[in-house]
Every structure is written in structure tokens, then in C-alpha cells.
Motif scaffolding. Structure first.
Motif, mmCIF file in Angstrom:
data_model
loop_
_atom_site.group_PDB
_atom_site.id
_atom_site.type_symbol
_atom_site.label_atom_id
_atom_site.label_comp_id
_atom_site.label_asym_id
_atom_site.label_seq_id
_atom_site.Cartn_x
_atom_site.Cartn_y
_atom_site.Cartn_z
ATOM 1 N N ASP A 12 15.764 -67.957 -36.609
ATOM 2 C CA ASP A 12 16.312 -68.288 -37.921
ATOM 3 C C ASP A 12 15.751 -67.444 -39.054
ATOM 4 O O ASP A 12 16.095 -67.667 -40.219
ATOM 5 C CB ASP A 12 16.058 -69.774 -38.230
ATOM 6 N N THR A 13 14.874 -66.460 -38.739
ATOM 7 C CA THR A 13 14.197 -65.696 -39.787
ATOM 8 C C THR A 13 14.076 -64.240 -39.358
ATOM 9 O O THR A 13 13.628 -63.973 -38.241
ATOM 10 C CB THR A 13 12.778 -66.256 -40.034
ATOM 11 N N PRO A 14 14.445 -63.291 -40.206
ATOM 12 C CA PRO A 14 14.223 -61.882 -39.835
ATOM 13 C C PRO A 14 12.738 -61.544 -39.858
ATOM 14 O O PRO A 14 11.959 -62.136 -40.614
ATOM 15 C CB PRO A 14 14.996 -61.114 -40.916
ATOM 16 N N TRP A 15 12.336 -60.615 -39.019
ATOM 17 C CA TRP A 15 10.945 -60.176 -38.990
ATOM 18 C C TRP A 15 10.586 -59.466 -40.290
ATOM 19 O O TRP A 15 11.401 -58.733 -40.859
ATOM 20 C CB TRP A 15 10.702 -59.242 -37.812
ATOM 21 N N ASP A 16 9.350 -59.672 -40.753
ATOM 22 C CA ASP A 16 8.846 -58.988 -41.940
ATOM 23 C C ASP A 16 7.373 -58.661 -41.695
ATOM 24 O O ASP A 16 6.824 -58.990 -40.633
ATOM 25 C CB ASP A 16 9.058 -59.835 -43.198
ATOM 26 N N PRO A 17 6.701 -57.990 -42.631
ATOM 27 C CA PRO A 17 5.310 -57.606 -42.369
ATOM 28 C C PRO A 17 4.382 -58.766 -42.071
ATOM 29 O O PRO A 17 3.446 -58.632 -41.261
ATOM 30 C CB PRO A 17 4.914 -56.875 -43.663
ATOM 31 N N ILE A 18 4.593 -59.931 -42.680
ATOM 32 C CA ILE A 18 3.704 -61.067 -42.417
ATOM 33 C C ILE A 18 3.980 -61.665 -41.043
ATOM 34 O O ILE A 18 3.045 -61.962 -40.279
ATOM 35 C CB ILE A 18 3.836 -62.132 -43.524
ATOM 36 N N SER A 19 5.234 -61.832 -40.683
ATOM 37 C CA SER A 19 5.518 -62.410 -39.358
ATOM 38 C C SER A 19 5.153 -61.449 -38.236
ATOM 39 O O SER A 19 4.938 -61.885 -37.096
ATOM 40 C CB SER A 19 6.980 -62.840 -39.257
ATOM 41 N N LEU A 20 5.040 -60.132 -38.516
ATOM 42 C CA LEU A 20 4.555 -59.208 -37.492
ATOM 43 C C LEU A 20 3.112 -59.516 -37.101
ATOM 44 O O LEU A 20 2.705 -59.240 -35.967
ATOM 45 C CB LEU A 20 4.663 -57.764 -37.981
ATOM 46 N N LEU A 21 2.328 -60.086 -38.014
ATOM 47 C CA LEU A 21 0.961 -60.502 -37.666
ATOM 48 C C LEU A 21 0.999 -61.565 -36.569
ATOM 49 O O LEU A 21 0.154 -61.585 -35.669
ATOM 50 C CB LEU A 21 0.242 -61.036 -38.902
ATOM 51 N N PHE A 22 1.969 -62.463 -36.667
ATOM 52 C CA PHE A 22 2.149 -63.470 -35.618
ATOM 53 C C PHE A 22 2.652 -62.833 -34.331
ATOM 54 O O PHE A 22 2.169 -63.143 -33.233
ATOM 55 C CB PHE A 22 3.130 -64.542 -36.092
ATOM 56 N N ALA A 23 3.618 -61.918 -34.446
ATOM 57 C CA ALA A 23 4.194 -61.287 -33.257
ATOM 58 C C ALA A 23 3.127 -60.601 -32.417
ATOM 59 O O ALA A 23 3.213 -60.560 -31.185
ATOM 60 C CB ALA A 23 5.270 -60.282 -33.665
ATOM 61 N N ALA A 24 2.099 -60.059 -33.074
ATOM 62 C CA ALA A 24 1.041 -59.339 -32.364
ATOM 63 C C ALA A 24 0.188 -60.253 -31.490
ATOM 64 O O ALA A 24 -0.598 -59.769 -30.674
ATOM 65 C CB ALA A 24 0.159 -58.601 -33.364
ATOM 66 N N ASP A 25 0.353 -61.573 -31.639
ATOM 67 C CA ASP A 25 -0.419 -62.530 -30.833
ATOM 68 C C ASP A 25 0.500 -63.560 -30.171
ATOM 69 O O ASP A 25 0.067 -64.643 -29.800
ATOM 70 C CB ASP A 25 -1.448 -63.241 -31.723
ATOM 71 N N ALA A 26 1.777 -63.225 -30.027
ATOM 72 C CA ALA A 26 2.757 -64.207 -29.563
ATOM 73 C C ALA A 26 3.073 -64.109 -28.078
ATOM 74 O O ALA A 26 3.743 -64.992 -27.539
ATOM 75 C CB ALA A 26 4.053 -64.073 -30.361
ATOM 76 N N PHE A 27 2.606 -63.059 -27.394
ATOM 77 C CA PHE A 27 2.873 -62.908 -25.965
ATOM 78 C C PHE A 27 1.758 -63.559 -25.145
ATOM 79 O O PHE A 27 0.629 -63.719 -25.629
ATOM 80 C CB PHE A 27 2.982 -61.425 -25.601
ATOM 81 N N PRO A 28 2.036 -63.931 -23.888
ATOM 82 C CA PRO A 28 0.966 -64.453 -23.032
ATOM 83 C C PRO A 28 -0.119 -63.394 -22.837
ATOM 84 O O PRO A 28 0.131 -62.191 -22.954
ATOM 85 C CB PRO A 28 1.679 -64.747 -21.703
ATOM 86 N N PRO A 29 -1.345 -63.814 -22.531
ATOM 87 C CA PRO A 29 -2.408 -62.846 -22.251
ATOM 88 C C PRO A 29 -2.027 -61.956 -21.070
ATOM 89 O O PRO A 29 -1.506 -62.431 -20.060
ATOM 90 C CB PRO A 29 -3.621 -63.716 -21.934
ATOM 91 N N ALA A 30 -2.314 -60.659 -21.199
ATOM 92 C CA ALA A 30 -2.007 -59.735 -20.109
ATOM 93 C C ALA A 30 -2.840 -60.021 -18.869
ATOM 94 O O ALA A 30 -2.481 -59.600 -17.765
ATOM 95 C CB ALA A 30 -2.230 -58.296 -20.575
ATOM 96 N N THR A 31 -3.935 -60.753 -19.022
ATOM 97 C CA THR A 31 -4.776 -61.099 -17.862
ATOM 98 C C THR A 31 -4.047 -61.995 -16.870
ATOM 99 O O THR A 31 -4.436 -62.068 -15.706
ATOM 100 C CB THR A 31 -6.070 -61.808 -18.321
ATOM 101 N N PHE A 32 -2.975 -62.681 -17.330
ATOM 102 C CA PHE A 32 -2.212 -63.512 -16.396
ATOM 103 C C PHE A 32 -1.628 -62.675 -15.272
ATOM 104 O O PHE A 32 -1.428 -63.161 -14.162
ATOM 105 C CB PHE A 32 -1.094 -64.248 -17.137
ATOM 106 N N THR A 33 -1.342 -61.400 -15.543
ATOM 107 C CA THR A 33 -0.802 -60.534 -14.502
ATOM 108 C C THR A 33 -1.868 -60.098 -13.500
ATOM 109 O O THR A 33 -1.549 -59.517 -12.469
ATOM 110 C CB THR A 33 -0.171 -59.272 -15.115
ATOM 111 N N LEU A 34 -3.131 -60.379 -13.817
ATOM 112 C CA LEU A 34 -4.248 -59.979 -12.955
ATOM 113 C C LEU A 34 -4.916 -61.168 -12.285
ATOM 114 O O LEU A 34 -5.977 -61.028 -11.671
ATOM 115 C CB LEU A 34 -5.282 -59.192 -13.770
ATOM 116 N N GLY A 35 -4.303 -62.352 -12.436
ATOM 117 C CA GLY A 35 -4.800 -63.515 -11.716
ATOM 118 C C GLY A 35 -5.559 -64.531 -12.528
ATOM 119 O O GLY A 35 -6.030 -65.528 -11.979
ATOM 120 N N SER A 36 -5.715 -64.333 -13.849
ATOM 121 C CA SER A 36 -6.449 -65.306 -14.649
ATOM 122 C C SER A 36 -5.614 -66.571 -14.837
ATOM 123 O O SER A 36 -4.395 -66.567 -14.674
ATOM 124 C CB SER A 36 -6.829 -64.722 -16.010
#
Length: 262
Positions: free
Chosen positions: A174-198
């Protein structure tokens, strides 16, 4: 429940102080997401430095996870120049410091083709061919409330090629991306360690985000990869491209992680 813009607003109380209401829907396992908290602090930093409206860089240390609900934010302008302002911020709750962050603020233009970049956007299937990530993490008993508010589509078939990497699409419906929401996007994915068994909780200790440009409308292309795992810590890198395949944000994060018993 509020959309991202409303959920990150702060109200000035004077003398560099602000009130915030941490929204329960922008949480992971009941605790506010680290990128969401960074966006709340960015609002206070920008309100304190009217000359420069955009975060260029943000570096946060996470001392204690706050709960959803009222919180206090302070912002101290360290320097104001012609092209940038530096601001120190702090988020506290119940007389406990939870997050501290330093911001460099400036004015961003729309993303254009860079003069040089060391990596091309990763290949991805079209977003509509991938399934949204469910808010209930399968087999974990963990509910990721923020996944009810965003559209995250990970290319699970590419996991393991190369090892330690996740790739996918990210949208705010419901909201276009902007510089402030990019701060959230940078921490919005699962940890990459999940692909290594964590497994289990992966708390962020420090997060640094560079916002490079205003993104074009449309979904973000995200690549998150682990660079080094030691016994209990991982550093991982997140790279973000807009819908025109221009780099709009980059982040480095230091986090704790757990491996299942051998």
C-alpha cells in the motif's frame, strides 16, 4: 495496526525529544523488527534537521529489544553542513536504552545508472511466479507479523547456489518505497544463515545501511548473503535494486545465530 508510514511516525516533545508508538504488526516473534526501529529513529533525526530530508547512512547498535507500545526517542544534531547533517539518536523504553543510531542526512535524487558497480542484479524468476513467504514459519512455531504487511517472495529454488545466499522480491503493497522505508527493507529478509543450517532467533547486534538513491516505483530486488560465520556470530550483506535494476541501498549486519545440536 498502521501502514508503514503511520507506524514509524514520531511526535515532538521539545528539546530534541520525541514520543513513538511501536506498532505490534511490524514485529518478528512479538519484537519490533530492527529495520523498522531504524526507520522510527530516522523520522526523529530528519525532524531535528530540517535542512536535509533523506537518510544517506545509518548505523545502529541494538542493546535491548523493546516491546510494542510507547517509546521515547531523543535526537542530537552533531553537525550541519551544506550537503549533509549528522544526528545521534536513541530509542528508550521504561528507562532502558534499546537502540542507538548515528545518521548522515542529505538530499537524494532518483536512481540512475551508476558509473561503476561491482555486481550486476542477481537473476530472479518473475515475482508473480514465486509464492509469498507465510507469516507462520513452517515447523518453528514463530509468527512473523510483519509478513502480513509486506509481500516477500524468495526464490527458494536458488538457495544453495551459491551457499549462504537468499534472493527474492520485496514490496510494500500500500506504500511506495522511499529512503526511509529502504532502511526497513535492508533488514526485512530472513537471515542468510538459514541456508547454512541455522535455526531459531537471530538477533541483530549492529546494522549499517547506505541509502544510495530514491527508488523507482515497483518491487525491490534483494540479495542477502552471509560472508563469515564464526562460532556464534555472522556478518551478512544485503544489496537492494529498484524496479529499474539500479542499486538503491546496501547494508552490512552483525548478528548472533544458532545451529542445531550435532
Amino acid at each position: 495496526m498502521a501502514g508503514f508510514t503511520d507506524a514509524t511516525q514520531v511526535r515532538t516533545t521539545g528539546d530534541g525529544g520525541f514520543d513513538a508508538d511501536l506498532d505490534p504488526v511490524w514485529t518478528v516473534g512479538g519484537k519490533p523488527n530492527g529495520g523498522y526501529l531504524l526507520a522510527v529513529l530516522a523520522r526523529a533525526a530528519i525532524d531535528s534537521a530540517a535542512a536535509h530530508p533523506d537518510p544517506l547512512s545509518a548505523s545502529a547498535v541494538y542493546l535491548s529489544p523493546p516491546d510494542p507500545g510507547p517509546a521515547a526517542v531523543t535526537a542530537e544534531v552533531l553537525r550541519t553542513g551544506r550537503s549533509a547533517t549528522q544526528v545521534r539518536t536513541r530509542l528508550s523504553q521504561k528507562d532502558r536504552t534499546c537502540v542507538e543510531a548515528l545518521f548522515t542526512l542529505g538530499t537524494l535524487a532518483a536512481a540512475t545508472a551508476p558509473r561503476w558497480v561491482d555486481a550486476a542484479p542477481p537473476p530472479l524468476p518473475a515475482a508473480d511466479t514465486l509464492s509469498p513467504t507465510p507469516a507462520h514459519a513452517p515447523g518453528s512455531g514463530l509468527h512473523i507479523d510483519m509478513l502480513d504487511q509486506i509481500d516477500q517472495r524468495i526464490d527458494w529454488k536458488s538457495v544453495g547456489d551459491p551457499p549462504g545466499e537468499l534472493r527474492g522480491w520485496l514490496s510494500l503493497p500500500d506504500t511506495p518505497w522511499d529512503p526511509i522505508s529502504l532502511l526497513f527493507a535492508a533488514d526485512a529478509f530472513p537471515p542468510a544463515t538459514f541456508t547454512l543450517g541455522s535455526n531459531g532467533w537471530t538477533p541483530t547486534l549492529e546494522l549499517t545501511v547506505y541509502v544510495r538513491a530514491r527508488p523507482a516505483p515497483g518491487p525491490l530486488r534483494v540479495r542477502q548473503r552471509a560472508r563469515l560465520l564464526t562460532e556464534h556470530l555472522v556478518d551478512q550483506v544485503c544489496e537492494i535494486w529498484d524496479a529499474n535494476d539500479h542499486v538503491v541501498a546496501q547494508a552490512t549486519q552483525l548478528a548472533a545465530y544458532r545451529m542445531p545440536p550435532t
